[in-house]
Design a protein around this motif. Sequence first.
Motif, mmCIF file in Angstrom:
data_model
loop_
_atom_site.group_PDB
_atom_site.id
_atom_site.type_symbol
_atom_site.label_atom_id
_atom_site.label_comp_id
_atom_site.label_asym_id
_atom_site.label_seq_id
_atom_site.Cartn_x
_atom_site.Cartn_y
_atom_site.Cartn_z
ATOM 1 N N ASP A 147 -8.038 7.353 4.348
ATOM 2 C CA ASP A 147 -8.705 8.672 4.301
ATOM 3 C C ASP A 147 -8.990 9.202 2.894
ATOM 4 O O ASP A 147 -10.114 9.599 2.601
ATOM 5 C CB ASP A 147 -7.874 9.686 5.105
ATOM 6 C CG ASP A 147 -8.444 11.119 5.081
ATOM 7 O OD1 ASP A 147 -9.588 11.301 4.637
ATOM 8 O OD2 ASP A 147 -7.746 12.047 5.508
ATOM 9 N N ASP A 150 -13.095 11.470 8.809
ATOM 10 C CA ASP A 150 -12.896 11.459 7.358
ATOM 11 C C ASP A 150 -14.254 11.619 6.665
ATOM 12 O O ASP A 150 -15.209 12.092 7.259
ATOM 13 C CB ASP A 150 -12.163 10.179 6.937
ATOM 14 C CG ASP A 150 -10.773 10.084 7.582
ATOM 15 O OD1 ASP A 150 -10.222 11.134 7.976
ATOM 16 O OD2 ASP A 150 -10.256 8.970 7.696
ATOM 17 N N LYS A 191 0.011 11.353 6.061
ATOM 18 C CA LYS A 191 -0.676 12.549 6.527
ATOM 19 C C LYS A 191 0.003 13.846 6.081
ATOM 20 O O LYS A 191 -0.649 14.842 5.861
ATOM 21 C CB LYS A 191 -0.839 12.529 8.051
ATOM 22 C CG LYS A 191 -1.813 11.451 8.553
ATOM 23 C CD LYS A 191 -3.273 11.765 8.173
ATOM 24 C CE LYS A 191 -4.235 10.671 8.656
ATOM 25 N NZ LYS A 191 -5.593 10.823 8.093
ATOM 26 N N ASP A 192 1.303 13.821 5.954
ATOM 27 C CA ASP A 192 1.993 15.086 5.677
ATOM 28 C C ASP A 192 2.709 15.083 4.334
ATOM 29 O O ASP A 192 3.920 15.214 4.269
ATOM 30 C CB ASP A 192 2.989 15.401 6.796
ATOM 31 C CG ASP A 192 2.286 15.566 8.127
ATOM 32 O OD1 ASP A 192 1.330 16.363 8.189
ATOM 33 O OD2 ASP A 192 2.673 14.891 9.090
ATOM 34 N N ARG A 242 -0.970 4.912 4.656
ATOM 35 C CA ARG A 242 -1.422 6.043 5.465
ATOM 36 C C ARG A 242 -0.375 7.152 5.406
ATOM 37 O O ARG A 242 0.748 6.968 5.872
ATOM 38 C CB ARG A 242 -1.651 5.606 6.911
ATOM 39 C CG ARG A 242 -2.167 6.734 7.793
ATOM 40 C CD ARG A 242 -2.710 6.231 9.111
ATOM 41 N NE ARG A 242 -1.642 5.760 9.992
ATOM 42 C CZ ARG A 242 -1.845 5.216 11.186
ATOM 43 N NH1 ARG A 242 -3.068 5.031 11.632
ATOM 44 N NH2 ARG A 242 -0.841 4.819 11.930
ATOM 45 N N THR A 293 -9.635 18.501 8.677
ATOM 46 C CA THR A 293 -9.875 17.093 8.383
ATOM 47 C C THR A 293 -10.726 16.988 7.122
ATOM 48 O O THR A 293 -11.366 17.950 6.695
ATOM 49 C CB THR A 293 -10.630 16.395 9.525
ATOM 50 O OG1 THR A 293 -11.941 16.959 9.605
ATOM 51 C CG2 THR A 293 -9.911 16.565 10.856
ATOM 52 N N ASP A 300 3.853 3.810 7.787
ATOM 53 C CA ASP A 300 4.219 5.079 8.399
ATOM 54 C C ASP A 300 5.682 5.335 8.083
ATOM 55 O O ASP A 300 6.562 4.690 8.641
ATOM 56 C CB ASP A 300 3.988 5.041 9.911
ATOM 57 C CG ASP A 300 4.099 6.425 10.522
ATOM 58 O OD1 ASP A 300 5.005 7.193 10.130
ATOM 59 O OD2 ASP A 300 3.276 6.762 11.393
#
Lengths: 215, 215
Positions: free
Chosen positions: B71, B90, B42-43, B40, A45, B13
Amino acid sequence: MTSFDLSLYLVTDRELSKGRSLSYIVEEAVKGGVTMVQLREKDCTTREFYELGMRMKALLSPLSIPLIINDRLDIALAVDADGLHIGQSDMPWQVARRILGKDKILGLSVETMQQAEEANRMDVDYIGISPVFATLTKTDTLQLFGLNGLKEATSLSRHPAVAIGGINLQNAAQVVNSGADGIAVVSAIASVDNPRQAARELKLTIKKEVPNEME
Amino acid sequence: MTSFDLSLYLVTDRELSKGRSLSYIVEEAVKGGVTMVQLREKDCTTREFYELGMRMKALLSPLSIPLIINDRLDIALAVDADGLHIGQSDMPWQVARRILGKDKILGLSVETMQQAEEANRMDVDYIGISPVFATLTKTDTLQLFGLNGLKEATSLSRHPAVAIGGINLQNAAQVVNSGADGIAVVSAIASVDNPRQAARELKLTIKKEVPNEME
């Protein structure tokens, strides 16, 4: 800008550290003669990365060993690292430089001869030539430079260059003889029983090969 | 600081967008009345995140819809987003605020009543109360606030609050009646056949419930 010495550049990898803490590996490596440390973390994270970065900063700053953060400009800013290392799929170098400022070290990985040449037109402070030899650490890169490729890349580059990928005690001398200003290693220090001893041996091997650094 | 309206807050998303582009979803959602967008991701690589961010900025800036980055402070700075949204794992809020500056929006997710209370001592601009109801989008959070928890959290908070987690057309009115300044949704807009229509219906439902926003 912070002055820096690429000669023995440690890139961290917690997974390759055989269960030992990053602080232990880095501390031992520095005692053995590592001249620069790059904190590379892919699967944690932001908070964990930040906390690791703060720990590394506290450890390295008093020793005047530059701390470079891989990829994450936010972490570099947050921990006031000495620099940032970006790859070809990270932030564009212009953006990184603008936000990072002129006083920080900006390194760039080049994975082809063309990228090495393109880097000449970029305001970066060093390039990482990657990978020189085959390695298990990075699986997403394809083409190996080899010693001849390394020679070609270092001669066409206007930037200082550190070589990375499969470098160990056996081939370190050849790498430096091929024009690299330094060697970057992961497992050759992080995965061995005695990281300090490994760093010391690598350092001695390199020093022998670099005329202007002879003692 | 950029003024902002939490009432209908879209969190993106790509995996829940049924193969449609993020630009399509966001553009349609804004036409339907979305008042804020949080990117957002994440990957994906930093470069991909940066490029998506630039595209969202170009789309939203002319419409004066604030773009908030989840984040990644580096991406927020790089694309000059209107703000950053951080969670409990975060960047620490003090660090985020220092680097982001006073003029940008800083949002914080709170996942427990205690975190909602702690946020009162933080220099953040809004809180995201999460999750209110069960959801498939976030699997790493445990405790549901429910409507009663939401009421308690919004009354003890000094910050504007947006509620997130399982909110849809059926429960949106109750959420706003429980003290939330707005609702944040992912799949209620991104996963439906007609995102614009879904946003419009959510907006109408909310407006009916917020006395000072009645038209």
